[in-house]
Every structure is written in structure tokens, then in C-alpha cells.
Design a protein around this motif. Sequence first.
Motif, PDB file in Angstrom:
ATOM      1  N   VAL A  37       0.817  -1.214   0.000  1.00 29.70           N
ATOM      2  CA  VAL A  37       0.000   0.000   0.000  1.00 29.70           C
ATOM      3  C   VAL A  37       0.851   1.264   0.000  1.00 29.70           C
ATOM      4  O   VAL A  37       0.637   2.176  -0.810  1.00 29.70           O
ATOM      5  N   ARG A  38       1.800   1.351   0.902  1.00 27.60           N
ATOM      6  CA  ARG A  38       2.569   2.592   1.024  1.00 27.60           C
ATOM      7  C   ARG A  38       3.383   2.870  -0.235  1.00 27.60           C
ATOM      8  O   ARG A  38       3.470   4.019  -0.703  1.00 27.60           O
ATOM      9  N   GLU A  39       4.002   1.832  -0.786  1.00 28.27           N
ATOM     10  CA  GLU A  39       4.801   2.014  -2.000  1.00 28.27           C
ATOM     11  C   GLU A  39       3.928   2.480  -3.163  1.00 28.27           C
ATOM     12  O   GLU A  39       4.279   3.414  -3.889  1.00 28.27           O
ATOM     13  N   LEU A  40       2.777   1.829  -3.334  1.00 22.09           N
ATOM     14  CA  LEU A  40       1.870   2.214  -4.412  1.00 22.09           C
ATOM     15  C   LEU A  40       1.295   3.607  -4.171  1.00 22.09           C
ATOM     16  O   LEU A  40       1.111   4.383  -5.115  1.00 22.09           O
ATOM     17  N   ALA A  41       0.997   3.929  -2.921  1.00 20.93           N
ATOM     18  CA  ALA A  41       0.420   5.240  -2.615  1.00 20.93           C
ATOM     19  C   ALA A  41       1.360   6.363  -3.020  1.00 20.93           C
ATOM     20  O   ALA A  41       0.940   7.359  -3.620  1.00 20.93           O
ATOM     21  N   ARG A  42       2.631   6.209  -2.705  1.00 23.74           N
ATOM     22  CA  ARG A  42       3.584   7.257  -3.079  1.00 23.74           C
ATOM     23  C   ARG A  42       3.714   7.375  -4.598  1.00 23.74           C
ATOM     24  O   ARG A  42       3.798   8.489  -5.136  1.00 23.74           O
ATOM     25  N   ALA A  43       3.712   6.230  -5.286  1.00 22.33           N
ATOM     26  CA  ALA A  43       3.831   6.263  -6.745  1.00 22.33           C
ATOM     27  C   ALA A  43       2.601   6.902  -7.380  1.00 22.33           C
ATOM     28  O   ALA A  43       2.710   7.752  -8.278  1.00 22.33           O
ATOM     29  N   MET A  44       1.412   6.519  -6.905  1.00 24.25           N
ATOM     30  CA  MET A  44       0.194   7.069  -7.487  1.00 24.25           C
ATOM     31  C   MET A  44      -0.004   8.524  -7.081  1.00 24.25           C
ATOM     32  O   MET A  44      -0.530   9.325  -7.860  1.00 24.25           O
ATOM     33  N   GLY A  45       0.440   8.871  -5.882  1.00 23.98           N
ATOM     34  CA  GLY A  45       0.396  10.271  -5.491  1.00 23.98           C
ATOM     35  C   GLY A  45       1.288  11.123  -6.371  1.00 23.98           C
ATOM     36  O   GLY A  45       0.929  12.249  -6.732  1.00 23.98           O
ATOM     37  N   GLY A  46       2.432  10.576  -6.736  1.00 23.47           N
ATOM     38  CA  GLY A  46       3.334  11.295  -7.630  1.00 23.47           C
ATOM     39  C   GLY A  46       2.734  11.542  -8.997  1.00 23.47           C
ATOM     40  O   GLY A  46       3.101  12.517  -9.681  1.00 23.47           O
TER      41      GLY A  46
ATOM     42  N   GLY B  32      -1.146  16.019   2.085  1.00 23.75           N
ATOM     43  CA  GLY B  32      -0.468  14.743   2.307  1.00 23.75           C
ATOM     44  C   GLY B  32      -1.197  13.580   1.661  1.00 23.75           C
ATOM     45  O   GLY B  32      -0.564  12.633   1.152  1.00 23.75           O
ATOM     46  N   MET B  33      -2.517  13.623   1.652  1.00 24.96           N
ATOM     47  CA  MET B  33      -3.289  12.571   1.005  1.00 24.96           C
ATOM     48  C   MET B  33      -3.130  12.633  -0.508  1.00 24.96           C
ATOM     49  O   MET B  33      -3.019  11.602  -1.185  1.00 24.96           O
ATOM     50  N   ALA B  34      -3.123  13.836  -1.071  1.00 28.96           N
ATOM     51  CA  ALA B  34      -2.931  13.986  -2.514  1.00 28.96           C
ATOM     52  C   ALA B  34      -1.575  13.456  -2.946  1.00 28.96           C
ATOM     53  O   ALA B  34      -1.431  12.865  -4.025  1.00 28.96           O
ATOM     54  N   ALA B  35      -0.562  13.645  -2.105  1.00 27.81           N
ATOM     55  CA  ALA B  35       0.793  13.180  -2.426  1.00 27.81           C
ATOM     56  C   ALA B  35       0.997  11.697  -2.167  1.00 27.81           C
ATOM     57  O   ALA B  35       2.030  11.137  -2.539  1.00 27.81           O
ATOM     58  N   GLY B  36       0.033  11.052  -1.529  1.00 26.59           N
ATOM     59  CA  GLY B  36       0.189   9.642  -1.192  1.00 26.59           C
ATOM     60  C   GLY B  36       1.007   9.404   0.053  1.00 26.59           C
ATOM     61  O   GLY B  36       1.338   8.260   0.373  1.00 26.59           O
ATOM     62  N   GLU B  37       1.304  10.455   0.787  1.00 27.19           N
ATOM     63  CA  GLU B  37       2.043  10.311   2.035  1.00 27.19           C
ATOM     64  C   GLU B  37       1.119   9.946   3.188  1.00 27.19           C
ATOM     65  O   GLU B  37       1.551   9.367   4.190  1.00 27.19           O
ATOM     66  N   LEU B  38      -0.138  10.306   3.077  1.00 24.66           N
ATOM     67  CA  LEU B  38      -1.153   9.963   4.066  1.00 24.66           C
ATOM     68  C   LEU B  38      -2.280   9.199   3.377  1.00 24.66           C
ATOM     69  O   LEU B  38      -2.608   9.470   2.219  1.00 24.66           O
ATOM     70  N   ILE B  39      -2.870   8.254   4.099  1.00 25.73           N
ATOM     71  CA  ILE B  39      -3.937   7.418   3.543  1.00 25.73           C
ATOM     72  C   ILE B  39      -5.192   7.605   4.382  1.00 25.73           C
ATOM     73  O   ILE B  39      -5.127   7.732   5.613  1.00 25.73           O
TER      74      ILE B  39
END
Length: 384
Positions: free
Chosen positions: A44-53, A118-125
Amino acid sequence: MDVLRVDDQLTQDERLVRDTVRAFRNEAVDPYIAEWFESGNLPVRELARAMGGLGLFGMHLQGYGCAGSGAVAYGIACRELEAADSGLRSFVSVQGSLAMAAIHKYGSEEQKQRWLPGMAAGELIGCFGLTEPDHGSDPGSMRTRARRDGSDWILNGAKMWITNGSVADVAVVWARTEEGVNGFLVPAGTPGFTTSDIKRKLSLRASVTSELAFADVRLPADALLPDAKGLKAPLGCLSEARFGIVFGAVGAGRACYEAAVDYAKSREQFGRPIAGFQLTQEKLAWMEVALGQAGLTALHIGRLKDAGKVTSQQVSFGKLANVRAALDVARQARTILGANGVTLEYPVLRHANNLESVLTYEGTQEIHTLVLGEAITGISAYRG
């Protein structure tokens, strides 16, 4: 294999979104998704950062680090994500169209500044707690309650089938109060707030699904979403999430269809490819028709949304029609693949299993049928 060439109707920016998300999916998801599904784990965290980017979280929202894209562009992103797996689209949908949209629409400026960038960037879920163990289609009967204690709130209750629940940094939780239904922001780690993941799923395995429990959770006054008044607030968020499904289901169906076409061309029986048999071609033709109609439905509803003219009944139409079409396509594709269709070497049964959940969540097939029935007749069949 798009006979109607629906994507010719997309703008240059919408095609750029399609190609960008497709490239990401091909590189970062497709090679691993069968393993994630089989193991029941998602990075989740890895994908979140990539998709946020890539700007995929809350991409249809304005400001606070969000992309501010149009509705069709967001829908196309959902379509390409769900072509990989419904769990991936669900992750983005819950983050952006439920949790972020609730804060964006109903939150205070301080709440928006604290959470949305932070949510838009994928740093927060985030996650969205509405469904309860005993109340799915009837959220108005929720038992989760919040009562005032001085300037604080005390929250008690439980939520069930919550995507991202155990990995979320913040939960948007809906509870009954003396004033009606209100929304609250509950950060992870708040005393009395616990989560447990739902195991042994046969569908949406590449997705985190949890139960949320609240035992005398004390929240400060500023945890309340100030502009969320009544049940219409969470239901409005659900309409946003359903819109993503209208497009996403087309992606899942398309992945099954493409697998069936490729397989039919290469699989030989009785001395020739099975694609040359009339019954196989009939199946493929009806799959093409179903997906063409679903694609046009999604695009039309998306254009209405971009014009500010879409209704919840139209979104229900799209969700009902397109999920059922995609599920029919997946089942037909499985018959073309024969025994190979039940393995994870091919995406077909994985998509079919996922679509069984998509058929139910964000409003069951039955509820959307009754929404349309009420729109047609003017008579509600499910309200007292």
C-alpha cells in the motif's frame, strides 16, 4: 479491439491521462498483481507514493495539491487502474472520492490544510467509515453514535468492509448524534480506535479490507466535519465513488475480453484456432458490443458530470449497467479460456471474482435497480 473507437472522443489531455496511467500500470502493477491477489497482500505505502506522484489521488478536486482534472479524465484513470485489478481502483476511489472528497466538501479550512496535501501526495492514507456490520444498504439505521462531553465528542460503534481501514492515517467516520448524522475525522492511534483486517476473502484480495471499532473514543471539537449535515453528506460522497466504478468496470471487462481474444487466436483445437469457430466469434462479438455500450455510457455520464448536469440516478444507471456488463464479459471470457481461465496465469477469473464484490459495494445491484425504478415511476419501493 475497440470497434466503436470510443477513445477517439477523448481530448488530448484525457488521452495523456490514459497513456500515463496505462504505462504506470504496465510497469508497476501488471507483473505483480496476480501474486498480490494470491497472497492477499498489497504494498500500500509504495503504491500510494507512486500514485500520489502521478496526481491520481483526488485528481478531480481543486487545490490542496490536487490535480483539478475533469470528470472524464478521472474516469479514464479509474478505467486503466481497474484493467489491472478492481482493488487498485478501489484504493484510489476510497482515498480520493470518499475520504478526500468528504474533507474537501465538508471540512474546515484547518482540516483541509492538515490532511489533503499529504493525502494527494500519497504520504497519508484515508478511509471512509459508513457501512456497519448490520447495516449496509440502509445506512440511515446506523448504530455508531457520538455524544457530546463538554467540548469533546465520545464515539462508540463499529464499521465493516472498510477499504484501507487498517492502513489509514485518518478515518472519516459517520455517526448518529443528537443533531442527526455527522462526520468525524479520527486519526489512527486515537485511544479506543482499533482495526482488524478481514481475512479469507475470495474477492478483492489485492485490497486491504477492515473492520473499525470505536470504544469510548474521545475526539476534540475540531474533529467534527462542520459542513456535513445529515445522511445526504456521506451519500453525496458515495455518488462520487460510484462514478469511478462506471468507468472502472469497463477496464476490468476490457482486460478479460483482450485475454479471451488473444487466447482464442493462439489456442488450436480440431486443427485450427478456436477463434475461427462460429460459437467463439459469437461470444467475442457480444463481448465487444457490451463493452462498446458500457464505454459510451461511461463517457456520456462523464461529459454530463463535467458540465455540472449529472444526477445520482444517472450514476446509478451507469453503475448498474456497466458492472453487470463487465461481469457478463468476464464469465464469457472464462468459457473461452476453458480450464486455463480458472488460473492466475490469466486475469479473467480474478477480475470475475472482484466484480462480484463491485456488483455489491457502493450500492448493490438491487438498490440501484430501485433507484431507477423510483426515477421511472416516482414511487419509492425501499423507503417507508
